[in-house]
Write an enzyme that holds these catalytic residues in place. Structure first.
Site, PDB file in Angstrom:
ATOM      1  CG  HIS A 139      -1.851  -1.074   1.252  1.00 23.15           C
ATOM      2  ND1 HIS A 139      -2.502  -1.590  -0.112  1.00 23.15           N
ATOM      3  CD2 HIS A 139      -2.712  -1.812   2.367  1.00 23.15           C
ATOM      4  CE1 HIS A 139      -3.365  -2.396   0.155  1.00 23.15           C
ATOM      5  NE2 HIS A 139      -3.841  -2.618   1.464  1.00 23.15           N
ATOM      6  CG  HIS A 210      -7.561  -0.826   2.525  1.00 22.90           C
ATOM      7  ND1 HIS A 210      -8.087  -1.667   3.371  1.00 22.90           N
ATOM      8  CD2 HIS A 210      -6.540  -1.466   2.358  1.00 22.90           C
ATOM      9  CE1 HIS A 210      -7.569  -2.856   3.636  1.00 22.90           C
ATOM     10  NE2 HIS A 210      -6.380  -2.686   2.937  1.00 22.90           N
ATOM     11  CD  GLU A 347      -8.139  -3.829  -0.582  1.00 25.23           C
ATOM     12  OE1 GLU A 347      -7.008  -3.112  -0.586  1.00 25.23           O
ATOM     13  OE2 GLU A 347      -8.076  -4.773   0.389  1.00 25.23           O
TER      14      GLU A 347
END
Length: 381
Positions: A139, A210, A347
């Site tokens: 991420h 997220h 996601e």
């Protein structure tokens, strides 16, 4: 035969508080309300953070902070018309800054999901990213968008524009990247997230959100009874560090078959190597269609009656079943704990580790190009 052919697989390149309401879940009574905006007013990185409230005519209310571009709450009418917060999060911006915070509601960038060993090569040059997830980058690393303050402009009662400029070299990524994210509540009870980005050097980009969903209501103890359907005939198996092996595996005959609706918990305990690697579901599904005309996934709560459909232009969908939530502290909204598997994530994104896997759709963005993608979460009862 897979509906996403090998050729398509390689070519899928796209580039004031709300009124409190009470909803009953299977074990408790939970009050759902927008957090106090004063708890989101702070100086972070020399910039001001705030909480913004969006509303539509169909009963949706969203609270979004410009810290990490995070969805803080999303109030959705349940089958009785009561406002139910379906998003996990915190009551203050300070809580979002704690170590190992699980990216609640955040905009993820520059690269959503994992890059193996934090390395990739672009135009013959090797890049080393932050290593923040075992041996890999996750991420965006330690300098991901989830911890940045976005410039914010409320365009209307139902629309918010957020912008962040990621400097050349931030987190190890090349190029000055300007990213804009627009949240819009539609009168059809949809939450639209539109992403755009430009760069002054070749780079890689893979933006997503997220959000952690529990359609029983945030703070309810489980999502294993939420019913899920995913329009994907294949998924990406992963190694023990959750990096894709590069193969497409058919879902038929596996616990990953969500082509027809089933409870999330139905097969989650089956003895399966991939479930063991992910500690449950933490895998990218190869979507059969991704053009905003057909839902790529549908989830429903039998408790509240809330149904959520997901539409996207992205080729992949990471389905995560909240396997790393612990419930160790009661610092969620309203003092709630968020225990193991008390939320799921859907996601929308390009595939994990795509910069290192030529068979995957490219995530390269070049100067003069515009990264543009849309994802929509639509709610009904």
């Amino acid at each position: 035969m897979l509906s996403c052919s090998a050729a398509l697989f390689a070519a899928c390149n796209g580039n004031p508080k709300a009124t409190d309401s009470t909803v009953k879940d299977s074990t408790s009574v939970t009050t759902h309300a927008i957090p106090d905006s004063a708890n989101f007013e702070a100086d972070v990185q020399g910039q001001k953070t705030k909480l913004f409230t969006l509303k539509n005519t169909g009963g949706l209310t969203a609270a979004i902070t410009n810290y990490g571009g995070r969805l803080v709450s999303l109030l959705v009418p349940d089958k009785e018309g009561k406002a139910t917060d379906v998003i996990l999060g915190y009551d203050s911006v300070k809580s979002y800054q704690k170590p190992k915070e699980p990216y609640f509601g955040a905009i993820i960038g520059r690269y959503g999901n994992r890059i193996a060993k934090g390395k990739f090569t672009l135009d013959g040059k090797a890049y080393q990213l932050d290593i923040n997830d075992g041996v890999n980058t996750l991420h965006g690393g330690f300098n991901g968008f989830y911890g940045k303050v976005f410039s914010a402009k409320q365009l209307s009662a139902s629309q918010l524009e957020l912008t962040y400029v990621s400097k050349d070299g931030e987190g190890g990524y090349p190029g000055n990247l300007t990213a804009t994210v627009v949240y819009t509540l539609g009168d059809d009870n949809s939450l639209k997230i539109e992403y755009k980005a430009t760069t002054d050097k070749p780079t890689v980009v893979n933006l997503t959100n997220h959000a952690y969903f529990n359609l029983n209501g945030a703070g309810s103890p489980t999502i294993t009874d939420n019913v899920m359907q995913i329009n994907a005939d294949a998924f990406l198996p992963v190694d023990t560090t959750l990096i894709p092996t590069g193969k497409l595996q058919p879902v038929k005959g596996t616990p990953f078959d969500f082509t027809t609706s089933k409870a999330i918990g139905k097969d989650i305990g089956v003895a399966d190597e991939q479930l063991k690697n992910g500690k449950g579901y933490d895998h990218n599904f190869v979507l059969n269609k991704h053009d905003l005309t057909t839902p790529v996934a549908t989830a429903k709560s039998t408790v509240t009656g809330i149904t959520m459909e997901v539409f996207t232009e992205e080729p992949g969908l990471q389905f995560y079943s909240g396997n790393f939530l612990t419930g160790e502290s009661k610092d969620g909204k309203g003092g709630k704990a968020y225990p193991y598997r008390s939320a799921f994530c859907l996601e929308t994104q390009h595939f994990p580790d795509a910069p290192n896997q030529p068979a995957f759709a490219s995530t390269v963005l070049k100067p003069g190009e515009t990264y543009h993608t849309v994802t929509i979460y639509k709610f009904s009862k």
